[in-house]
Design a protein around this motif. Sequence first.
Motif, PDB file in Angstrom:
ATOM      1  N   PRO A  77     -13.300 -23.907  17.909  1.00 58.09           N
ATOM      2  CA  PRO A  77     -13.910 -24.600  16.563  1.00 58.09           C
ATOM      3  C   PRO A  77     -13.417 -26.210  16.247  1.00 58.09           C
ATOM      4  O   PRO A  77     -14.166 -26.586  15.311  1.00 58.09           O
ATOM      5  CB  PRO A  77     -13.500 -23.580  15.483  1.00 58.09           C
ATOM      6  CG  PRO A  77     -12.502 -23.085  15.871  1.00 58.09           C
ATOM      7  CD  PRO A  77     -12.349 -22.853  17.386  1.00 58.09           C
ATOM      8  N   GLN A 131     -21.298 -29.652  17.265  1.00 63.62           N
ATOM      9  CA  GLN A 131     -19.952 -29.618  17.964  1.00 63.62           C
ATOM     10  C   GLN A 131     -19.593 -30.213  19.058  1.00 63.62           C
ATOM     11  O   GLN A 131     -18.594 -30.758  19.748  1.00 63.62           O
ATOM     12  CB  GLN A 131     -19.345 -28.403  17.995  1.00 63.62           C
ATOM     13  CG  GLN A 131     -20.242 -27.340  18.925  1.00 63.62           C
ATOM     14  CD  GLN A 131     -21.411 -26.539  18.328  1.00 63.62           C
ATOM     15  OE1 GLN A 131     -21.418 -26.983  17.093  1.00 63.62           O
ATOM     16  NE2 GLN A 131     -22.202 -26.169  19.078  1.00 63.62           N
ATOM     17  N   PRO A 155     -13.842 -29.034  17.852  1.00 66.88           N
ATOM     18  CA  PRO A 155     -14.546 -29.891  17.789  1.00 66.88           C
ATOM     19  C   PRO A 155     -15.870 -29.826  16.846  1.00 66.88           C
ATOM     20  O   PRO A 155     -16.441 -31.010  16.282  1.00 66.88           O
ATOM     21  CB  PRO A 155     -15.402 -29.995  19.051  1.00 66.88           C
ATOM     22  CG  PRO A 155     -14.549 -29.268  20.038  1.00 66.88           C
ATOM     23  CD  PRO A 155     -13.762 -28.260  19.004  1.00 66.88           C
ATOM     24  N   PHE A 156     -16.340 -28.733  16.346  1.00 72.72           N
ATOM     25  CA  PHE A 156     -17.158 -28.401  15.206  1.00 72.72           C
ATOM     26  C   PHE A 156     -16.592 -29.080  13.893  1.00 72.72           C
ATOM     27  O   PHE A 156     -17.284 -29.718  13.092  1.00 72.72           O
ATOM     28  CB  PHE A 156     -17.714 -26.940  15.071  1.00 72.72           C
ATOM     29  CG  PHE A 156     -18.581 -26.768  13.676  1.00 72.72           C
ATOM     30  CD1 PHE A 156     -19.660 -26.863  13.736  1.00 72.72           C
ATOM     31  CD2 PHE A 156     -17.520 -26.523  12.613  1.00 72.72           C
ATOM     32  CE1 PHE A 156     -20.311 -26.803  12.646  1.00 72.72           C
ATOM     33  CE2 PHE A 156     -18.614 -26.312  11.410  1.00 72.72           C
ATOM     34  CZ  PHE A 156     -19.791 -26.353  11.470  1.00 72.72           C
TER      35      PHE A 156
END
Length: 326
Positions: free
Chosen positions: A55, A205, A57-58
């Motif tokens: 998670p 993301q 990059p998101f």
Amino acid sequence: MMLPAGLDSFLETAGWAGSQVEPLPGDASFRRYFRIRRGDETAMLMDAPPPNEDPGPFLRAAHWLNANDMRAPRILAEEAERGLVLIEDFGEARMRDYLDQWPADETDTYKGAVDALVKLHRLPPGPFLEYSMSEYQREARLFVDWYCAARGLKVDVPGFVAAWDAALGGMLPRQHPGVTVLRDYHAENIMLLGAQEKQGLLDFQDALVGHPAYDLVSLLQDARRDVPAELEAQMFDHYTQASGVDAGAFLADYARLGAQRNTKIVGIFVRLWKRDGKPRYLDMIPRVWALLERDLAHPALAPVAQWFDANIPSDLRQAGGGKFEL
């Protein structure tokens, strides 16, 4: 459906202990989503478990978008090491579903989505990696690795790489300094937050810094929804006028990136069937193939069009990629 490990303690730490947890339909990844209810309040839980998902990059993209007045969901709580993220609930008004019910609002709704891109592209590029030639090539190669392999086609791979180098090479200088490219900007990843012109962003993301035509072609050459050619042209004109770009050069790059993206998507949809057991994506290939053929007709795609002529049998192309035996 089995709930994520450690969910109770995560919700307690986030201040949502004792909430109802409702599973939601998944997407084309390993991520899962749940709606969390606490009285009249709701939130969304993303379960992006390592090692298949990350998670990070998101979260980075969401924080950057919100800091720059773009409407990503607010992050309510996060435990990235477990892959758990609690985010703002944007509700039920997804652009795709709204237009299925209210098709007369199509022009205004797409205009709002294009205006959101114009706003995004006026910002300095975000803190993301460059959309490089190697990444464009890696994505396009999915067509050879999955579609051609599934068809048993022996194709000229070095010629494929050379064709894309020739088609995209002249575009790369024009994508500098670049804009934030969300990479999956289409009607199933846009929420309407009370009005057509208020766009909630999802699935960002994989953001990179690249060419402004990429997300526009993602929106207007939608792999999952038919966008009338007249509407595509109207929205293309709206973007070029609002952003002040040279329409002729931009159209050539739009065709280049449309061809690259649609080539990639054909490969991805076959991979989703062969590797991930999701045959429903095969039904979308004829739509994507038709868009690809239209992009290949632009003179800027001549090297790639010649490769397709030499390597992909005409009967498969005329059949929109051909039907796969399940």
